[in-house]
Enzyme design. Sequence first.
Site, PDB file in Angstrom:
ATOM      1  CB  SER A 299      -0.757  -0.131   1.118  1.00  0.00           C
ATOM      2  OG  SER A 299      -2.023   1.023   1.038  1.00  0.00           O
ATOM      3  CG  ASP A 310       7.922   4.692 -11.378  1.00  0.00           C
ATOM      4  OD1 ASP A 310       8.388   3.407 -11.555  1.00  0.00           O
ATOM      5  OD2 ASP A 310       6.748   4.766 -11.627  1.00  0.00           O
ATOM      6  CE  LYS A 324      -4.848  -2.119   0.237  1.00  0.00           C
ATOM      7  NZ  LYS A 324      -5.419  -0.669   0.543  1.00  0.00           N
TER       8      LYS A 324
END
Length: 530
Positions: A299, A310, A324
Amino acid sequence: MARSSNRASILVVSFLALCGFLGMVFAQKNPATAHDGDSDVSQSLHQFAEVYDVVERNYAEPVNPDKAIYNGAIPGMLHVLDPHSNFFDPKSYSLLREDQRGKYYGVGMTVGPRNNKVIVIAPFVGTPAYRAGIHPGDVIIAVDGKPTDNMTTGDVADLLKGPKGTTVHITVLRESNDKPLEFAVVRDEIPRYSVDLHFLIRPGIGYMHVSGFNETTEKEVQDALDQFGDLKGLVLDLRQNPGGLLNEGVGVADKFLHKGQLIVSHHGRSSPEHRYTATHGNGGREYPLVVLVNRGTASAAEIVAGAIQDHDRGLVVGETTFGKGLVQTVYPLSNDTGLALTTAKYYTPSGRLIQRDYSNVSLYDYYFDRDGIGDTTNKEVKLTDSGRTVYGGGGIAPDVKVDPIKSNHFQDALLQHYAFFNFAKHYVVGHHVTKNFDVDDNVVQDFRKSLDADKVPYTEADLVQNNEWIRSSIKSEIFVDAFGQEEGLKVKAETDPEVLKGLDLLPQARALAENARKVIAERNSSSLPR
């Protein structure tokens, strides 16, 4: 019987109201089908009421309405939707809010089961229990005069909690005393620190473990960074971090990125896209960063790891994370209950979906079967800022895979017998331990005698093959007893193979970030008008 029937009626009405609430939510999202949906929902609710009435009147044993509604009907309905929509009964909803707030009211100690008794694992330094003189290993035999025989750890923990300023009477047995000891402890506010460990693990190199994301996490991370001072590298440990509050995850990621960089976005079937960007940024502090993750990282913790990966800000190391990526909106309901309903999905800055596939998978397999995790077949392909390939739809895959070291049979046996806990409890009583303490051969010999006394089987080969692990475990447990849990955790971190691997990879993390800045600068330069 009448009282039980009345309670059952109230719970059935509550369940029907919840179904109606969900019906309104979905009708608002699909107004074109609202009329037909209302008719279907009404018919289904009528059938449920009929079924429950037949069950309550004719089942072979009396029906517990809490169990039937709270543990059966409502969770069953929600788990048909997805694995993370969830209902919270009054007790679990109270615990959820406690976790989110990052504090509770009690005496401040960890308790756990040992030999069919509930004992003190460790009081938190500076809390009422610590100041009162309660020790690790104390057996809790009564709370406010109520014997703890046949109580679970949770039952005892609940008795120890209560309003701030109230007094709780705790009766314990201590091995060095012939008679029980009585403590009158005044409850206070006890913080639940999500940054449960941070220290300079090498000169200029910080280590920080974040256990979750509650209302104080961003501030705790900032405080830890401030205490580190001028960092030359950081290992950010997000292993076993189940997530928590989205805004706190965004706030933590903000501290490592450049101002304006995208951190995460989310959108749902009918909800517009919401984008979260770094509003403050790292202030130009570009020290190398390694992020440790494992299958328990989920999460909000995946949001942090995904944003750092990224943007090529740091190196993600460990196992593929849980996956999740569903956004739950928590709705408070009547009777002190709550509903966490999935309303959207999370996407990393590159646009990859964090959530892994849960279609045609049982709830058990979804949580515990890891087959296929990390397989990139048929996964969406995205690119980091520097053009590295990353994959979506299955958690965050690490840049450097490091499998956790599995315990062996002998190590499991020592832990099952609480060998280190029992040894440390006795050792600290008879020895003056300082922070310069180390486990020498004499201490190991004393540990062997403890194993013999407790009839824990071992061989010479066991001791030789597990020598480093044994010494680290002894020192960690003794430091918990002598100086508190944080000092014990610090010992564990200093010898943790994955943490040591993270330290070794800091130069690679620096090279990754520097290369990304170079690639981005060249790309921007080539796109300028000539």
